[in-house]
Every structure is written in structure tokens, then in C-alpha cells.
Design a protein around this motif. Structure first.
Motif, short mmCIF file in Angstrom:
data_model
loop_
_atom_site.label_atom_id
_atom_site.label_comp_id
_atom_site.label_asym_id
_atom_site.label_seq_id
_atom_site.Cartn_x
_atom_site.Cartn_y
_atom_site.Cartn_z
N GLY A 66 0.83 -1.20 0.00
CA GLY A 66 0.00 0.00 0.00
C GLY A 66 0.87 1.25 0.00
O GLY A 66 1.83 1.35 -0.77
N PRO A 67 0.59 2.22 0.87
CA PRO A 67 1.36 3.47 0.89
C PRO A 67 2.85 3.28 1.18
O PRO A 67 3.66 4.12 0.80
CB PRO A 67 0.69 4.27 2.02
CG PRO A 67 -0.69 3.71 2.13
CD PRO A 67 -0.55 2.25 1.81
N SER B 195 4.82 1.42 -0.28
CA SER B 195 5.56 1.21 -1.52
C SER B 195 5.98 2.53 -2.17
O SER B 195 6.75 2.52 -3.14
CB SER B 195 4.72 0.40 -2.51
OG SER B 195 3.59 1.15 -2.93
N ARG B 196 5.46 3.64 -1.66
CA ARG B 196 5.80 4.94 -2.26
C ARG B 196 7.31 5.18 -2.23
O ARG B 196 7.96 5.02 -1.20
CB ARG B 196 5.09 6.06 -1.50
CG ARG B 196 5.32 7.46 -2.11
CD ARG B 196 4.65 8.53 -1.27
NE ARG B 196 3.20 8.30 -1.20
CZ ARG B 196 2.34 8.74 -2.11
NH1 ARG B 196 2.78 9.43 -3.15
NH2 ARG B 196 1.05 8.49 -1.98
N GLY C 33 2.86 4.65 -4.43
CA GLY C 33 2.09 4.24 -3.28
C GLY C 33 0.90 3.37 -3.61
O GLY C 33 0.15 2.95 -2.74
N ASP C 34 0.75 3.06 -4.91
CA ASP C 34 -0.30 2.15 -5.36
C ASP C 34 0.22 1.47 -6.61
O ASP C 34 1.41 1.33 -6.77
CB ASP C 34 -1.62 2.89 -5.59
CG ASP C 34 -1.44 4.13 -6.47
OD1 ASP C 34 -0.43 4.18 -7.21
OD2 ASP C 34 -2.30 5.03 -6.41
#
Length: 405
Positions: free
Chosen positions: A292-293, A295-296, A399-400
Motif C-alpha cells: 500500500g502506501p 511502496s511509495r 504508493g499504489d
């Protein structure tokens, strides 16, 4: 001549053979007439058809991991290819033949992939193999493919074994994993990276990549610390060991989304402030879903243009095709499959109305950026070059499942 006409010739020959010779028709003359009829029938009988080539369709096949650790990437590649084939089929196919792709699931298991490939060759009798996915299965299947002299086209993988030497029957559309990781090492200077913790899987494939990258890092004066990645055992201890190294960057050199997501999450929760890098193999969609976030900011090497680079004609074509097939989810994997399908269709056109495997190979070797409408993504093949592209670029996860250059 159609089969019905040949059947008529056969009836005529049989009747002529059974009829007694008349006084005006000597036996030798009648035999000459029978011989001529047989020759006419033989001339009309169609030659042995090329495997997988039928009057109204051409059958190709693939073994991919629709289940298993890399199923997300494999499925996306297949979706992109099928979307383009569906578009071509809706237009009537190539010379009246529609493209039919047989997909068999191997679960990312080498022995299953080898069995699938043998079935595609010997039972399904496909014209060509297209879009295989899964490094272990491809390595296990290549000897049989080469012996069968069947075109093996555009696998959805950068397995180094496909790039070492030119194999007449193997064509790739994308850069290798080795090329991707070397590209990242080349770019580390721009990010001020001097020390790297490299997370790899301790298997034959992970060790192959590690060996080449250690040499490349040493040549660039980058301190590389290999870490065997596994979610089994004492994972917190692995994170503590990586944090103790205080690396400028973490390089993910494996294709297991579970390992990659656990490393990124564990390091960030431990307070790590550095960068994470990976190649196209790491399973970005699964990584985005898992993190989710978190991964930003993860930087990923990619081997095809971004599906969000809408100014490129090829990307516009891709998005139109995907939406036309009812797919609104764009990805690098489906972009790769889409491009591969475009090249295959172009080669099929060049192979002519009566394609053979050898004609297809010759057609592929004729494609280059000057005679193919590449739409912004140049590809170059020749008899001495069966890798169409060395293109690598970097994207940043937002983030996605969306990326930015």
C-alpha cells in the motif's frame, strides 16, 4: 483442388480400373489414362500442412504461471497479448486466419512447465511458442524446444540463459534481468549510492544474478553486501543485520513478492530512510497490493514504456486496445505482452499466406526500426541479433499500482 474434387477423381480411377478393355481400347492405353488420372490427383492433393496452421486459424501456445509466486506478472503479460490478438481477430485475422493462443498453467514449477511445453509441441502441435513466463520452466524446456525447431517467441522474462548466445529459434523482445540490474548500478552514482544491501534468493537463479552484479559493483566502487532473503526463520534478525550495515540503498534481486514486501516493510518500520530499488521481476503489482502506501518511493527498472506515458503513440494504441477488450487496469506486464503480440502479428504478415516456421523466423529477422511502425518503441532484429530491445528505464512507485518516471 478441394477434397470433393479429389474424391471424384478417385471414383473415376476406380471405375476405369474395373471396366474391361474394349476392342478399340487396348489395355496399355487404358493404363496410361489411369496413370495420368493418378498424377492429376497427386498434384491436387494438398501438401502436408505446417503444424498449427489451419485454413481459418493459427494456433500458438504458452506455459505460464497463472498461479504461483509470479502469477501477477505472468497473467498481465498474457492479458496484454490476448487483447491485441482479439483486436486483430475482430478485423478478420491475418490472411483470413485468426490467432488462437493456448495457455497452460505451470504454477512456476519447472517440471510442470517442461511437461506443458512437450504437450504443446506434441499434442497441441502449435505453430510457435509465445509468451512463456517463468525462468526455471524456460530453462527446463529450452532443450526440447531447440530440438523440435519450433520458434520460441518473446518470453515474459529476462532470464539470462535466453541472451547468452543467438539461438535460431529463440527471440526476445525485452532486456534481460542482468541488463536491468546493471542499469540500476550505473544510475546509483546519480543518487549518491556507495553502499548497497543486496537481497537475493539462494538458488541457482539468484546466484547467477549475484555473480554478475558483484563484478559490476566492484568496477564502480560500490560496496555490495549480499543478504540471503527468506521469510522463513528469524526474519527480524535479518532486518537487524541489514540495518547494522547502514546501506545507502537496498537492491531487491529476486522475484518473490513476499520477500520483497517483507524487506521493505521491515526496514521502514525499523526506521530505514534509504532507497529501495528493484527490477521488473520483483512483482510490482503484488508489491503494491502488499505494501500500500509503504511502496511509495520504491524505484523499479522497467523494460517497456510506461502505460501512463500517454504522449507516446504506442502507449495510446495500447490503452485503446486494452479498453476495447474490457480491461481498464493498465500495467507494465500487459504493455510487454501487447508489444510482443504486435511484433508477432507483423512477422506473421511478412511470412505470407502460406506461413511456415522457417518463414516466420526469416520474417522476424527482417524487422527493424526502419521498416516497422514501432510507434515510439524501436525494435531491431537480424540473423545475428534475436534480442529486439535493450531498453531500460526507471519508474517510481506512487504508493499504489501507478508509477511515475
Amino acid at each position: 483442388m478441394p477434397g470433393a474434387a479429389i474424391h471424384v477423381v478417385g471414383i473415376a480411377i476406380a471405375a476405369l480400373w474395373r471396366r474391361p478393355a474394349s476392342g478399340r481400347e487396348a489395355a496399355p492405353g487404358r493404363r496410361w489414362r489411369i496413370l495420368l488420372l493418378w498424377l492429376a490427383a497427386a498434384a491436387c492433393w494438398p501438401a502436408q500442412a505446417e503444424p498449427g496452421v489451419y485454413p481459418n486459424r493459427i494456433v500458438i501456445g504458452q506455459s505460464i504461471g497463472m498461479t504461483g509466486p509470479l502469477s501477477s506478472l505472468a497473467r498481465q503479460c498474457a492479458i496484454g497479448a490476448k487483447a491485441y490478438f482479439s483486436e486483430i481477430n475482430a478485423q478478420g485475422g491475418i490472411y483470413g486466419r485468426k490467432i488462437e493462443m493456448v495457455s497452460r498453467d505451470d504454477g512456476y514449477q519447472a517440471d510442470v512447465a517442461r511437461a506443458n511445453t512437450e504437450r504443446l509441441l506434441n499434442v497441441d502441435r502449435v505453430f510457435a511458442l509465445f509468451g512463456h513466463a517463468g525462468w526455471p520452466g524456460i530453462d527446463a524446456s529450452l532443450p526440447a524446444i531447440t530440438r523440435a525447431r519450433v520458434p520460441f517467441l518473446f518470453p515474459c522474462t529476462g532470464a539470462p540463459s535466453l541472451y547468452r548466445n543467438v539461438n535460431r529459434y529463440v527471440f526476445t523482445m525485452r532486456a534481460s534481468y542482468t541488463r536491468e540490474y546493471r542499469y540500476l548500478l550505473e544510475r546509483f552514482g546519480r543518487f549518491g549510492v556507495k553502499s548497497v544491501a543486496l537481497v537475493y534468493q539462494n538458488n541457482s537463479f539468484g546466484r547467477q544474478l549475484l555473480s554478475g552484479l558483484e563484478e559490476e559493483a566492484a568496477a564502480r566502487s560500490i560496496a555490495l553486501s549480499p543478504i540471503e532473503g527468506s521469510t522463513e526463520g528469524n526474519f527480524p534478525a535479518l532486518i537487524r543485520r541489514m540495518m547494522a550495515l547502514r546501506p545507502d540503498a537496498v537492491l531487491l534481486v529476486n522475484g518473490d513478492p513476499a520477500i520483497n514486501s517483507a524487506v521493505v516493510r521491515g526496514m521502514q518500520e525499523a526506521g530505514y530512510q534509504g532507497r529501495f530499488f528493484g527490477a521488473s521481476v520483483i512483482g510490482v503489482r503484488a508489491l503494491a497490493d502488499a505494501l500500500g502506501p509503504l511502496s511509495r518511493g520504491v524505484i523499479i527498472a522497467q523494460v517497456v514504456p510506461s502505460p501512463w506515458q500517454v504522449s507516446m503513440p504506442l502507449v495510446a494504441d495500447y490503452r485503446k486496445t486494452m479498453l476495447g477488450s474490457g480491461v481498464s487496469e493498465f500495467s507494465f506486464g500487459s504493455m510487454e505482452g501487447f508489444i510482443s503480440a504486435r511484433v508477432f502479428v507483423e512477422a506473421l504478415r511478412r511470412a505470407g499466406r502460406n506461413p511456415t516456421r522457417e518463414k516466420l523466423i526469416n520474417a522476424l529477422e527482417s524487422i527493424n526500426e526502419y521498416n516497422f511502425d514501432h510507434r515510439g518503441f524501436p525494435l531491431n532484429f537480424s540473423p545475428n541479433r534475436h534480442g529486439g530491445s535493450d531498453y531500460v528505464d526507471t519508474t517510481v512507485m506512487a504508493g499504489d499500482a501507478v508509477f511515475v518516471n
